[in-house]
Design an enzyme around this catalytic site. Structure first.
Site, mmCIF file in Angstrom:
data_model
loop_
_atom_site.group_PDB
_atom_site.id
_atom_site.type_symbol
_atom_site.label_atom_id
_atom_site.label_comp_id
_atom_site.label_asym_id
_atom_site.label_seq_id
_atom_site.Cartn_x
_atom_site.Cartn_y
_atom_site.Cartn_z
ATOM 1 N N SER A 56 0.815 -1.215 0.000
ATOM 2 C CA SER A 56 0.000 0.000 0.000
ATOM 3 C C SER A 56 0.847 1.262 0.000
ATOM 4 C CB SER A 56 -0.906 0.021 1.234
ATOM 5 O OG SER A 56 -1.734 -1.112 1.248
ATOM 6 N N GLU A 91 2.799 -0.570 14.724
ATOM 7 C CA GLU A 91 3.463 0.682 14.350
ATOM 8 C C GLU A 91 4.347 1.249 15.453
ATOM 9 O OE1 GLU A 91 0.188 0.102 14.012
ATOM 10 O OE2 GLU A 91 -0.004 -0.116 11.849
ATOM 11 N N PHE A 102 -1.679 6.102 11.413
ATOM 12 C CA PHE A 102 -1.017 5.193 12.357
ATOM 13 C C PHE A 102 0.347 5.748 12.794
ATOM 14 C CE2 PHE A 102 -3.399 2.222 9.379
ATOM 15 C CZ PHE A 102 -4.575 2.321 10.098
ATOM 16 N N HIS A 147 -1.262 8.214 2.625
ATOM 17 C CA HIS A 147 -2.711 8.273 2.830
ATOM 18 C C HIS A 147 -3.087 9.383 3.819
ATOM 19 C CE1 HIS A 147 -1.968 4.384 1.043
ATOM 20 N NE2 HIS A 147 -3.246 4.176 0.849
ATOM 21 N N ARG A 156 -2.380 9.314 -1.009
ATOM 22 C CA ARG A 156 -2.578 7.898 -1.296
ATOM 23 C C ARG A 156 -1.785 7.486 -2.533
ATOM 24 N NH1 ARG A 156 -8.325 5.131 -2.865
ATOM 25 N NH2 ARG A 156 -7.684 2.950 -2.581
#
Lengths: 337, 275
Positions: A47, A68, A93, A119, A177
């Site tokens: 991602s 994380e 995160f 993101h 993103r």
């Protein structure tokens, strides 16, 4: 096309690479040359595109699973061996789940770790508030010693990543993103951490934007020019340390300032600029565009940017308001009529 | 195993350092003395026998790394570092004072010999894992030692790191839990049950040893086992006594943190002398 400092690779080598893909590519390039660079992620290699590093340099890539906080502390520990860890996960995160680890293990201990947070803002629009991140600039700028960068597009991301690796100290880079349109035409422009880029000069008003909002600011400035309004645009890619000189110059030259960011209006670029204005003691018409103390709804990114007034349309509306706003002039501003 | 002479020497050193911890606690107004005493033999064994260090070169690249994850034990750590010569122990008169380099939780950028700044629980094991992975990545043979508190094991991040250390086979990492069974608000087993703590780390993939945390031989034997281990990191559950060495502090939750007046200081020193 000229190549950016230290890079052998340019945007022309790939068709329509996204912001995220570019940082993966640039980081891999740097990693191939600099053996001190290691990459870490928390189950988001695909991602975040840091997985590109894994493909080429698996021996210096670590996936710590969905943990994380652990990732940040492990990265901080790795610097003890002289390594330069680059960690990547979603902004929400990195900045919130792991916040105390970033603050205590990276910043307080002055550890040379780089975070590439993807993101950010509402760029993962349809995923909803759990995956939006409109707070990270506020959180990260409050950590002593942290450098905070929000590149405008893929080209600027490439420059920011390279600059961050060269910089000694903790850095937080927030990107989207990965589907953001290009703002620059190439990687060939002056990029320096802490130095705003004056993309367009103007007399009537200044828009100070960061991240994806820079492109929107440029579109709005273009449209305003059609109506005879002269707008300066500052690409404030580094939110901390802020280029205060550029803000003061805009303040003295135009006395009307709008800030735009894909972030809450609390604690981000807008507040950083407001702080400089307040300390100057000068009168100024001022407006902050961003999320107005709310969680954004679910939706396509471009719809959300429009709905919350941080696209070119929203900026045009803000320009009209700010041009009408009255404020007390002082003797320093000779242009005031 | 230590020979009799070495054992005597280390025990004398441990006693002398306990006295110094009492003195610092007296002058600074208050310190985490209970935990400093429970962790004490582990630190003495590591710093005076097991670890590869050079107090004249605190930034020596190839030194072993030490992380006091239970950072509140800083008063004990600081006394040891001063005694070893990382700095003049006279400086400890300013412990806790405004502007002093020495606070309750030691800062690596201010106190020579401190490899990691700690104080917030649940960070040390992950920091140690990172250091261990960094050593391996760069082909270095230095080892990393972490000392945690038992109460700290309620932090989720401890288990994130525990899982990762076993996953990455960090055999150059060794960790201790100072199992004194008392945290700030009372007995760990009535606050948040930790037992069977050894089985928990074992299940996470660690080779786990349970020892008497005040027995220098057992501590150093565990270090030898860790050095020889090729598959799993070693976790030592070191059963200890909070406030160990001072009769009126032992097993007392109230001595997690406390100050000493002159009479208490004298009583503490007398008790250490007898122990």
């Amino acid at each position: 096309m000229a190549k950016a400092q230290g890079l052998t690779w340019t945007i022309d080598d790939a068709d329509h690479m996204t912001q995220a893909e570019i940082y993966g590519e640039v980081l891999t390039q740097i990693g191939l040359k600099n053996k001190r660079v290691v990459a870490l992620t928390a189950d988001l290699a695909r991602s975040t595109k840091i997985g590109k590093f894994e493909e080429k340099i698996p021996e210096r890539f670590y996936n710590v699973g969905i943990a994380e906080a652990n990732m940040i502390a492990v990265a901080a520990g790795m610097t003890e061996a002289g390594l330069i860890p680059v960690v990547s996960t979603f902004a929400t995160f990195a900045s919130m789940r792991a916040a105390e680890f970033v603050r205590t293990d990276m910043c307080y201990q002055k550890r040379n770790v780089k975070i590439i947070a993807t993101h950010s803002g509402t760029s993962f629009g349809q995923a909803g508030t759990t995956h939006h991140c409109t707070e990270d600039l506020a959180i990260m700028r409050s950590f002593a010693g942290m450098t905070v960068i929000a590149p405008a597009d893929a080209f600027e991301t490439a420059r920011a990543v390279a600059a961050a690796i060269d910089f000694d100290g903790p850095v937080y880079i927030r990107i989207g993103r990965g589907f953001e349109p290009p703002m620059h035409k190439s990687m060939d422009f002056d990029f320096e951490i802490g130095k705003a880029i004056k993309l367009r000069d103007g007399r009537d008003l200044t828009i100070i934007a960061t991240g994806v909002a820079v492109l929107q600011a440029m579109e709005a400035a273009e449209r305003a020019a059609g109506n005879g309004v002269s707008v300066r645009v500052l690409d404030m890619h580094t939110v901390k340390p802020l280029d205060e000189d550029a803000v003061r110059e805009a303040l003295m030259d135009t006395r009307r300032i709008i800030t735009v960011e894909d972030h809450s209006v609390i604690g981000g670029l807008g507040d950083a600029v407001a702080d400089v204005i307040a300390r100057s003691g000068k009168g100024c018409a001022f407006k902050k565009l961003g999320y107005q103390d709310c969680f954004a709804m679910v939706g396509y990114y471009e719809d959300l940017q429009h709905h919350y007034g941080i696209d070119a349309d929203g900026i045009i509306d803000a320009i009209a308001l700010v041009l009408k706003a009255e404020f007390e002039a002082d003797e320093d501003w000779e242009d005031e009529i | 195993m230590l020979d009799a002479k070495e054992r005597r020497k280390l025990k004398d050193k441990a006693r002398e350092l306990r006295e110094k911890i009492v003195e610092v606690t007296f002058t600074c107004g208050g310190a985490h003395i209970g935990g400093a005493f429970s962790q004490h033999e582990i630190l003495v064994a590591l710093y005076y026998k097991a670890m590869r260090i050079d107090p004249k070169r605190p930034a020596w690249e190839d030194r072993d790394r030490f992380i006091l994850s239970k950072g509140h034990g800083g008063v004990g750590h600081a006394v040891i570092l001063g005694d070893l010569g990382y700095y003049d122990p006279v400086l400890l008169k300013d412990f806790n004072k405004t502007g002093s380099p020495f606070g309750m939780h030691l800062d690596r950028l201010k106190v020579p010999g401190v490899d990691f700044s700690t104080g917030s629980l649940g960070h040390g094991l992950a920091l140690g894992l990172g250091a261990a992975m960094g050593a391996r990545q760069t082909g270095k043979d230095w080892r990393t030692y972490v000392v945690m508190s038992d109460g700290e094991c309620a932090e989720g991040s401890v288990w994130e790191a525990a899982m990762a250390a076993a996953n990455f086979k960090a055999t150059n990492l060794m960790a201790f839990v100072d199992r004194n069974r008392l945290s700030l608000d009372g007995p760990t087993e009535s606050l948040m049950r930790l037992d069977p703590l050894d089985k928990k780390f074992e299940a996470f993939g660690w080779r786990t040893l349970v020892i008497d945390g005040h027995d220098l031989d057992q501590i150093l034997d565990a270090v030898e086992i860790s050095r020889a281990e090729t598959e799993r990191p070693v976790m030592v559950i070191a059963n200890t006594i909070k406030g160990k060495g001072v009769d009126f502090m032992e097993e007392k939750t109230a001595w997690h943190y406390g100050g000493l007046d002159e009479a208490m200081r004298d009583a503490a020193l007398a008790s250490i002398l007898k122990s």
